[in-house]
Design a protein around this motif. Structure first.
Motif, PDB file in Angstrom:
ATOM      1  N   THR A 106     -10.829   0.902  30.942  1.00 56.60           N
ATOM      2  CA  THR A 106     -11.375  -0.067  31.900  1.00 56.60           C
ATOM      3  C   THR A 106     -12.647   0.482  32.537  1.00 56.60           C
ATOM      4  N   ASN A 109     -15.419   0.258  29.958  1.00 62.91           N
ATOM      5  CA  ASN A 109     -15.883  -1.126  29.786  1.00 62.91           C
ATOM      6  C   ASN A 109     -16.765  -1.555  30.954  1.00 62.91           C
ATOM      7  N   ALA A 110     -16.408  -1.123  32.157  1.00 61.40           N
ATOM      8  CA  ALA A 110     -17.188  -1.488  33.344  1.00 61.40           C
ATOM      9  C   ALA A 110     -18.595  -0.895  33.255  1.00 61.40           C
ATOM     10  N   VAL A 112     -20.242  -0.110  30.486  1.00 57.47           N
ATOM     11  CA  VAL A 112     -20.990  -0.839  29.454  1.00 57.47           C
ATOM     12  C   VAL A 112     -21.556  -2.116  30.063  1.00 57.47           C
ATOM     13  N   ALA A 113     -20.719  -2.825  30.814  1.00 56.33           N
ATOM     14  CA  ALA A 113     -21.147  -4.082  31.430  1.00 56.33           C
ATOM     15  C   ALA A 113     -22.304  -3.841  32.399  1.00 56.33           C
ATOM     16  N   GLU A 116     -25.552  -3.061  30.556  1.00 58.17           N
ATOM     17  CA  GLU A 116     -26.097  -4.201  29.823  1.00 58.17           C
ATOM     18  C   GLU A 116     -26.407  -5.390  30.715  1.00 58.17           C
ATOM     19  N   HIS A 117     -26.123  -5.221  32.016  1.00 52.98           N
ATOM     20  CA  HIS A 117     -26.364  -6.301  32.960  1.00 52.98           C
ATOM     21  C   HIS A 117     -27.867  -6.492  33.143  1.00 52.98           C
ATOM     22  N   LYS A 148     -23.879   3.683  24.720  1.00 53.59           N
ATOM     23  CA  LYS A 148     -22.462   3.332  24.517  1.00 53.59           C
ATOM     24  C   LYS A 148     -21.493   4.503  24.671  1.00 53.59           C
TER      25      LYS A 148
END
Ligand SMILES: [Zn+2]
Length: 154
Positions: A106, A109-110, A112-113, A116-117, A148
């Motif tokens: 989690t 993933n946060a 990465v977000a 890429e925001h 990544k």
């Protein structure tokens, strides 16, 4: 005293008092996870990152194995720090009560977000995870997100 962490030729510099303060705030929320935003700036060659401030979320949910923060209500705080001091968002921190400083899926993933925001101007956000107990900061690890991957600052 300044603490210096590095990953390859990248350096991260922060004051041990700031880290102690982050730990103290995290322990206050034990046994729930807690966290916030890391604020700082890069050197002109982007090789050195200075962490010199934190911002705490106004809206968040914290459970023993989950933490989620919102930026709501903080827009002015970020803007003021940038305009007055040239400081900006460089990453995230949160605690792992009774846990390790290893990031979870989690957490990954946060990051990465975040990277890429579209509105986040930073391509290599950092992640600080603190291992806390009811009354002690047991350890901490800084990660830098790059292509990544979450890499450890040693
Ligand atoms: Zn986590």
């Amino acid at each position: 005293m300044k603490i210096i962490k590095s990953h390859n030729d990248l350096k991260l510099i922060f004051d041990e008092n700031l880290l102690a303060e982050i730990g103290r705030i995290g322990i206050e929320h034990y046994p729930n996870e807690f966290g916030g935003f890391l604020i700082g700036n890069y050197s002109q060659d982007f090789k050195t990152l200075y962490l010199n401030h934190i911002i705490l979320p106004k809206k968040f949910v914290g459970y023993p194995y989950k933490f989620d923060r919102s930026i709501d209500g903080l827009e002015n705080v970020f803007e003021r720090l940038f305009n007055k001091k040239g400081l900006y968002y460089i990453g995230e921190w949160h605690t792992h009560p009774n846990g390790s400083t290893k990031y979870s899926q989690t957490d990954y993933n946060a990051m990465v977000a975040i990277a890429e925001h579209k509105t986040v101007s930073i391509t290599n956000p950092i992640l600080l995870i603190l291992s806390v107990t009811a009354n002690k900061l047991k350890g901490y690890t800084f990660y830098v997100y790059d292509n990544k991957k979450l890499l450890t600052y040693e």
